[in-house]
Design an enzyme around this catalytic site. Structure first.
Site, PDB file in Angstrom:
ATOM      1  N   HIS A 310       0.854  -1.184   0.000  1.00  0.00           N
ATOM      2  CA  HIS A 310       0.000   0.000   0.000  1.00  0.00           C
ATOM      3  C   HIS A 310       0.889   1.232   0.000  1.00  0.00           C
ATOM      4  O   HIS A 310       1.954   1.219   0.625  1.00  0.00           O
ATOM      5  CB  HIS A 310      -0.904   0.000   1.244  1.00  0.00           C
ATOM      6  CG  HIS A 310      -2.070   0.914   1.109  1.00  0.00           C
ATOM      7  ND1 HIS A 310      -1.985   2.254   1.402  1.00  0.00           N
ATOM      8  CD2 HIS A 310      -3.333   0.693   0.681  1.00  0.00           C
ATOM      9  CE1 HIS A 310      -3.164   2.813   1.178  1.00  0.00           C
ATOM     10  NE2 HIS A 310      -3.992   1.893   0.728  1.00  0.00           N
ATOM     11  N   ASP A 367      -7.934  -5.486   0.163  1.00  0.00           N
ATOM     12  CA  ASP A 367      -8.406  -6.324  -0.937  1.00  0.00           C
ATOM     13  C   ASP A 367      -7.994  -7.784  -0.802  1.00  0.00           C
ATOM     14  O   ASP A 367      -8.439  -8.621  -1.579  1.00  0.00           O
ATOM     15  CB  ASP A 367      -7.869  -5.783  -2.273  1.00  0.00           C
ATOM     16  CG  ASP A 367      -8.483  -4.440  -2.593  1.00  0.00           C
ATOM     17  OD1 ASP A 367      -9.698  -4.304  -2.396  1.00  0.00           O
ATOM     18  OD2 ASP A 367      -7.756  -3.532  -3.020  1.00  0.00           O
TER      19      ASP A 367
END
Ligand code: CMC
Length: 432
Positions: A310, A367
């Site tokens: 991320h 996710d």
């Protein structure tokens, strides 16, 4: 707005001059160097492709501490909201800044449920799409198309028009998303039923068929609601920045949100949930994990572990923790012994012990587990990002509204460093 305080001065030596730049502190997070006046005073721009060191606005909605793995909405930790609240309550919080009282919440819920139906002519749009169209292609088109039905929303100076636009968007997104799914599978559209909760209503619109009685499963509805909460907002990510940038020109709010949907589609952003489940299926069994870990580490292979890494989190994404628990609950409820969940857990374990992932601080993100849950609920992978967009709509609306109400707001207009041809004179075609 504009409550960041000046707490220092940064000095920049450039072209023989010293420029003083204000250093601002917010409530949480690193200080920022305010470069607004840099071009006017020093005739230079800053360059930051991908905006890794650039703040684009002052915001009071969401805070992320990427090093510690913290996510707060209006100050409240995401874990507490996911455990104790519901998606519409979190929506109210994001839009208004405070948790609602009981009467405020009743009014807000009533407003949203009054706007769940689509204009009947919206249904004609679907017939124009190929039956096998990607759901995100249909969502981008139909959200933009809704702007044609609500021209009044163009007046962003009117707070009532803005409020109505946000309520309509939050209310109609589940109906739109469910119709997209139904269109893909060739089943009749199911209209909203307003005595159901937001998540129950959505699941019913997706999975009910006229030939059978449909009963909502409270555990699945709760899991759906939690997934919506976990995706509701995430500060200035690519799609939110896109919504702000599109909205900064005074564009119609539905069109600005459609731009956000487009930006969310990519596999580096919202499309990662679809890509992640496809990857887990491709891995297929625990014994193939080392092969895929090796590929992810190979500089010459473009493969990446989807659902890992991320831009902001350099620690466990707090949403992934809640998502993992929810995945276990849903699979247990449905009595599914899914080998994909075993692959996911083992992949996570191996990656978190691997030097490459440790050094680069790559952890599972939101996710990583969401696809496992959505798959178990019966959604096809192509729908996953649509569900993300449905939930993120409230974040986009809150951020758009904050931008419009910010008196320092101007049209977004980044600059560049030009490296093309220097000035040259036109040459007639016959002489080239
Ligand atoms: N697998 C393998 N290596 C990775 C991964 C990954 N998933 N993510 C980053 N890296 C490596 C990358 O190769 C680079 O290595 P090096 O420094 O040697 O060149 C380093 O880590 C930094 O990566 P980056 O691409 O410069 O980092 P970024 O902040 O620009 O990208 C990201 C962030 C999310 C796009 C990236 O981690 C990624 O592609 N992850 C997979 C896609 C994904 O799961 N996206 C969902 C994000 S969360 C939900 C959302 O935002 O919608």
């Amino acid at each position: 707005m504009n409550t960041a305080k000046q707490t220092g001065i940064a000095k920049l030596d450039i072209n023989g001059r010293t420029i003083e730049l204000p250093v601002l502190s917010g409530v949480e997070g690193p200080d920022v160097v305010d470069v607004k006046r840099l071009y006017a005073e020093a005739d230079v721009f800053t360059l930051d492709p991908g905006f890794t060191s650039t703040g684009s606005c002052e915001s009071q909605i969401t805070f992320i501490d990427g090093e510690k793995g913290v996510l707060l909405h209006r100050g409240y930790p995401i874990e507490q909201l996911a455990a104790n609240s519901g998606f519409l309550e979190v929506s109210y919080l994001l839009l208004n800044g405070e948790l609602p009282t009981q009467s405020e919440f009743r009014k807000f819920t009533h407003e949203v449920t009054q706007h769940t139906m689509l204009h009947t002519q919206m249904d004609r749009f679907f017939e124009g799409f190929r039956r096998d169209s990607h759901p995100m292609a249909m969502l981008t088109g139909t959200v933009g198309a809704m702007s044609a039905f609500y021209p009044g929303a163009m007046d962003s100076s009117d707070p009532d028009e803005r409020h109505l636009a946000y309520i309509r968007l939050i209310a109609k997104m589940p109906t739109l998303a469910a119709r997209i799914y139904k269109y893909n599978v060739g089943q009749p559209f199911v209209n909203p039923q307003n005595d159901l909760s937001y998540a129950e209503n959505f699941l019913r619109m997706c999975f009910a068929v006229p030939a059978e009685k449909y009963e909502t499963n409270p555990i699945l509805a709760k899991a759906m609601d939690k997934i919506f909460i976990l995706h509701a907002d995430h500060e200035q990510n690519a799609s939110t920045s896109t919504v702000r940038l599109a909205g900064s020109s005074g564009a119609h709010p539905y069109a600005a949100v459609a731009a956000g949907v487009a930006s969310l589609w990519g596999p580096s952003h919202g499309g990662a949930n679809e890509a992640c489940l496809n990857m887990l299926r491709e891995i297929g069994s625990v014994d193939r994990i080392p092969e895929f870990i090796a590929r992810a580490k190979d500089k010459n292979d473009p493969f990446r572990l989807m659902g890992f890494g991320h831009r902001v989190y350099k620690n466990y994404d707090p949403r992934a923790t809640v998502m993992q628990e929810t995945a276990a609950e849903v699979l247990y409820e449905l009595g599914i012994d899914n080998p994909v969940l075993q692959v996911a857990k083992e992949l996570e374990r191996i990656a978190l012990e691997d030097d490459y992932f440790i050094e680069k601080k790559l952890y599972p993100n939101v996710d990583f587990y969401s696809g496992v849950i959505l798959d178990a609920m019966g959604f096809p992978t192509e729908m996953f990002t649509v569900l993300f967009a449905l939930a993120r709509t409230v974040g986009w609306c809150s951020q758009l509204n904050e931008m419009i109400e910010d008196p320092s707001q101007r049209i977004g207009r980044p600059r560049q460093i030009y490296t093309g041809a220097a000035r040259r004179d036109f040459i007639e075609i016959k002489s080239r």
